[in-house]
Motif scaffolding. Sequence first.
Motif, PDB file in Angstrom:
ATOM      1  N   ALA A  52     -36.826 -59.638 -42.601  1.00 45.26           N
ATOM      2  CA  ALA A  52     -35.518 -60.079 -43.079  1.00 45.26           C
ATOM      3  C   ALA A  52     -35.464 -61.595 -43.203  1.00 45.26           C
ATOM      4  N   ALA A  53     -36.040 -62.298 -42.233  1.00 46.81           N
ATOM      5  CA  ALA A  53     -36.041 -63.762 -42.281  1.00 46.81           C
ATOM      6  C   ALA A  53     -36.857 -64.273 -43.458  1.00 46.81           C
ATOM      7  N   GLU A  54     -37.985 -63.633 -43.709  1.00 43.97           N
ATOM      8  CA  GLU A  54     -38.841 -64.081 -44.805  1.00 43.97           C
ATOM      9  C   GLU A  54     -38.124 -63.964 -46.152  1.00 43.97           C
ATOM     10  N   LYS A  55     -37.287 -62.950 -46.285  1.00 41.08           N
ATOM     11  CA  LYS A  55     -36.542 -62.772 -47.534  1.00 41.08           C
ATOM     12  C   LYS A  55     -35.482 -63.850 -47.745  1.00 41.08           C
ATOM     13  N   GLN A  56     -35.127 -64.546 -46.663  1.00 37.87           N
ATOM     14  CA  GLN A  56     -34.108 -65.597 -46.759  1.00 37.87           C
ATOM     15  C   GLN A  56     -34.701 -66.958 -47.134  1.00 37.87           C
ATOM     16  N   LEU A  57     -36.021 -67.031 -47.257  1.00 40.83           N
ATOM     17  CA  LEU A  57     -36.651 -68.313 -47.556  1.00 40.83           C
ATOM     18  C   LEU A  57     -36.275 -68.817 -48.951  1.00 40.83           C
ATOM     19  N   THR A  58     -35.989 -70.102 -49.018  1.00 43.65           N
ATOM     20  CA  THR A  58     -35.793 -70.784 -50.285  1.00 43.65           C
ATOM     21  C   THR A  58     -36.818 -71.902 -50.359  1.00 43.65           C
ATOM     22  N   ASN A  59     -37.751 -71.773 -51.296  1.00 39.96           N
ATOM     23  CA  ASN A  59     -38.853 -72.731 -51.380  1.00 39.96           C
ATOM     24  C   ASN A  59     -39.530 -72.892 -50.022  1.00 39.96           C
ATOM     25  N   ASN A  60     -39.814 -71.750 -49.398  1.00 36.06           N
ATOM     26  CA  ASN A  60     -40.591 -71.668 -48.161  1.00 36.06           C
ATOM     27  C   ASN A  60     -39.899 -72.230 -46.921  1.00 36.06           C
ATOM     28  N   LEU A  61     -38.614 -72.484 -46.991  1.00 33.42           N
ATOM     29  CA  LEU A  61     -37.870 -72.909 -45.801  1.00 33.42           C
ATOM     30  C   LEU A  61     -36.589 -72.110 -45.690  1.00 33.42           C
ATOM     31  N   LEU A  62     -36.115 -71.928 -44.452  1.00 33.32           N
ATOM     32  CA  LEU A  62     -34.797 -71.338 -44.208  1.00 33.32           C
ATOM     33  C   LEU A  62     -33.778 -72.461 -44.170  1.00 33.32           C
ATOM     34  N   ARG A  63     -32.689 -72.303 -44.876  1.00 30.65           N
ATOM     35  CA  ARG A  63     -31.784 -73.438 -45.104  1.00 30.65           C
ATOM     36  C   ARG A  63     -30.484 -73.372 -44.313  1.00 30.65           C
TER      37      ARG A  63
END
Length: 966
Positions: free
Chosen positions: A664-675
Amino acid sequence: MNKNLGKSHHNSLQGRWKKLKVTVVIPFLALLFACSNNEGLNVSSTHSSSPSNLLVEDNKSPLNVHNTTPQLSWYANVKKQTAYQIRVASSEQLLTAGTADLWDSGKVNTQVSINIPYLGETLNANQKAVWQVRVWSADNTEPSDWSQPAFWEMGLLSKDDWQAKWLQVQTRTVAEVTPARYDWIQYAANVHPDITEKLKKHQISKQMAVVEQLKEQPTASLFRHSFKTDPTKKIVRAKLHSTAGGYYEIFLNGQKVDDRLMDPGQTDYDQRILYNTDEVGTLLSKGQNTIAVHLGSGWYDEDIAFSKWHNPDASTTAPKRKSLAFGQPTFIAQLEVIYADGTNQIVASDEQWLSHPSPILKEGLFSGELYDANEVVTDWNVNTDAHNLSNWQPVKVLSKSPTKRLEPQLLPAIRAVKKVTPVKLYQPRENVWVLDFGQNFTGVPTVNLDKLGLKAGQAINMRYGEWADIDGNLSQKSGGGAPLLKQVDTYIASGNDEKTWTPTFTWHGFRFLELTGLNKAPALDAVVGHLVRSDVEIVGQFKSSNPLVNRIHDMALWSYEGNLMAVPMDCPIRERAGWTGDAHAALITGNYNYNMQKFWQKYLGDFETSAHIAPAVVPGKRSHGGNYDWAVAEVIIAWEHYRHHGDIQVLAEQYESMLEYMNAAEKQLTNNLLRKGYGDWCDPVLKPGMTRKRCNPEYTTPTMTTSGFLAHGAELMSKMSALLNKPEQAKHYQALFNRIAAQFHKEFYDPKTGHYGSQTADAMALRFGIAPKEIRQSVADALNKDVLEKWKGHGSIGALGQTYVYRALSDYGYADTAYGIFTAEGYPGYQWQFDKLQATTLWERKGVWDPAKDPEGRNPPGRSLNHPFHSGYDGWFYEGLGGIRPLGDNPGYQHFALSPVFPKDLDWVETSYKTGYGKIVSNWKRQGDSVVWHFEVPNNTSANVTLPGQSSKVYEAGVYQLQVKP
């Protein structure tokens, strides 16, 4: 997820376990001082001693094991174990005769002696298994003597094993509201006219609604049942299985069967409830007996404090509002009496039981307790004449279990562990007395009624707070506005009172206790306090030559201990919630000071039952989710649990839940970072008294912490996947770590300044391996410069940075700077907190109140004054000053590291840490321009010793003394 893993799976686990061993070549040790490998250690080459400290599931002789492959541990009592043999029998007689009818492991070549899975015959409910172990050592070809036998018993493994039924009161009683009782209601609702802190107009109407809710709150409940044992037969033993939805006490013939408080531990009750099994044979009589239960709300029916209350059991056609309660309190009990002839008798909770209102007329975790001694029921829990039961009522039997499953409560129970006595008595107003205990803590009072000399009908009210002003006026403002209830206990005397009284179903966070209802000053010792917490064993000891540092250590422990209530709470006065970020922020403090093995195993189970993939709070209905820097606690706790205790079963059990979080966290990545995230919560504002939005971080963006912790979580998941033979996942999560780390470095590293933007960001980049190897020393240089120059020797770290900053400095040559953070003068330093804030526990927001503008404390802070999420620094006292730390990924401290630092302004340090293999000791003292270092390596372990400027050496079990030139 199947928590009871099969034999074939655990055979493979055991095989992988063996692969985790580190092959160490022991070099010749040229000691600078004389040493003895045997001094002070239980080491024998002739096997005069056998293995000892036999544990099952980290408990001595547990009575309700559910794991079908329970884990066995022991002290080998040899310098180096090379093999073991376990044998398990269904009786001690068979075992003594050498007949292992349940399991004989044969000779297993391994040095490991903790968390070895039982791989024998499948055991049934209530079945007893007796076991012993012997070992082989490197210096003897013959095995040791067999250990003394130990045992475990299986619990009630399925619902079919429970003959008992869930009971509750058929019709709950609401006590009449008398003037004395109304005082308690007004105090609990924070509207009593004698409270000096007045509410604002917009708050009054809401709190008056709380008054009406409290008026309708029912009493706690008493239950009893009399039964006969066979007087012609000898009772050889008896086991009592019991638990409650709520808090409960259980008695046999008037004697409480245990010393547990606030029991059972909080869970998501609709998913699981923890149950106890007690040996109670000595409490039974031949013939007539009485079993009795006292039942309160606990977390099961706590709802007024945080929502608009309604009775979830009431029949109404109106739509129900959201409720935090699980329902009306309920309990279950099943007693098994075993006779000498092999027969048994089951006494179970059923329709034959009776109920009666308790003299505890009102009770709640946040409100406190109203006790009227005039309502005491004589002989309620002992054998009595039938006419004394005329006012008792039939019980209600639940048609459906309130929970999906009952699980054994194997974590240490909540108990009163330490006495706290008042140090000062104030009288701020007429007939108002305030006791100062000198220490903020979590607990309960015991009132000496004899010393108060109360008359029949006289009521005393006890309000609790973390703050009092210069005159002793109590404040409850630090409890915040979120809970609609305030802490108060009221005792109404009967004139025929017991000698002492202690509330039963509630606890408080306080340093100050306001006592009203008396006409003269109480004696200072008329009330004593008791620190109440989960009774985890203390395994770490630290002290130093600097009294300030010792006091800082004690402050961490008072804060941490005061929030261990079967859940790692955030604070004891306001939310009392298991915030997941708080748990991992202070994890290192718990792990080095206490044996948290079963505590963390239980808490990890709370993640599995949570309704959220990335929960911010577990357990309970107040949970919510979505901030991944908090919920990464599940991954970090599971890994550190494995590193500290060598328990691979927990990783296997938790894996699917952690996988769900990571995906679930990986799907939240934006350009490889969690914002998004909470960030480095409650870092210090620049000056005392400065305002801020909530406790949002000032210096470290949430993108930094959420991304940094997700990178860390990905690397840990890669390691755990490899341990569990999941190579594809291991490869995936290592790649995920690399992606996040690269982007983190690209976005936040400033080559001009040499760091990542804040002390916490630098520390994370270093400790999580995010910073490229070739620049790590320069990042540490920049971090050191920031501490010394920008912050004048202070840390600018919040809750999440506390664990990581000190080793990020000391591991790169800046031990003096790390140590100096603790001794730095002025705000926000620790001496400033002691001198200016009069702090005895860690404040949530140390800069929220400006003591210079309010020297008499008339305007107290509105935030918690006992928040352990700031205590992560305490781990450095062990890992840094003592140098005791895990060796890489080696589990259980069988092969560990010793790498102490010696700050120039510190004269001596003494540390020890008890592991599953024994106690590690690391003590050092300055002598002239040298340091004499004494360290002890437990039996069956080795230490990788690294000193500043020297190459590492491996030391086997023994006692050593070295002279070091720092």
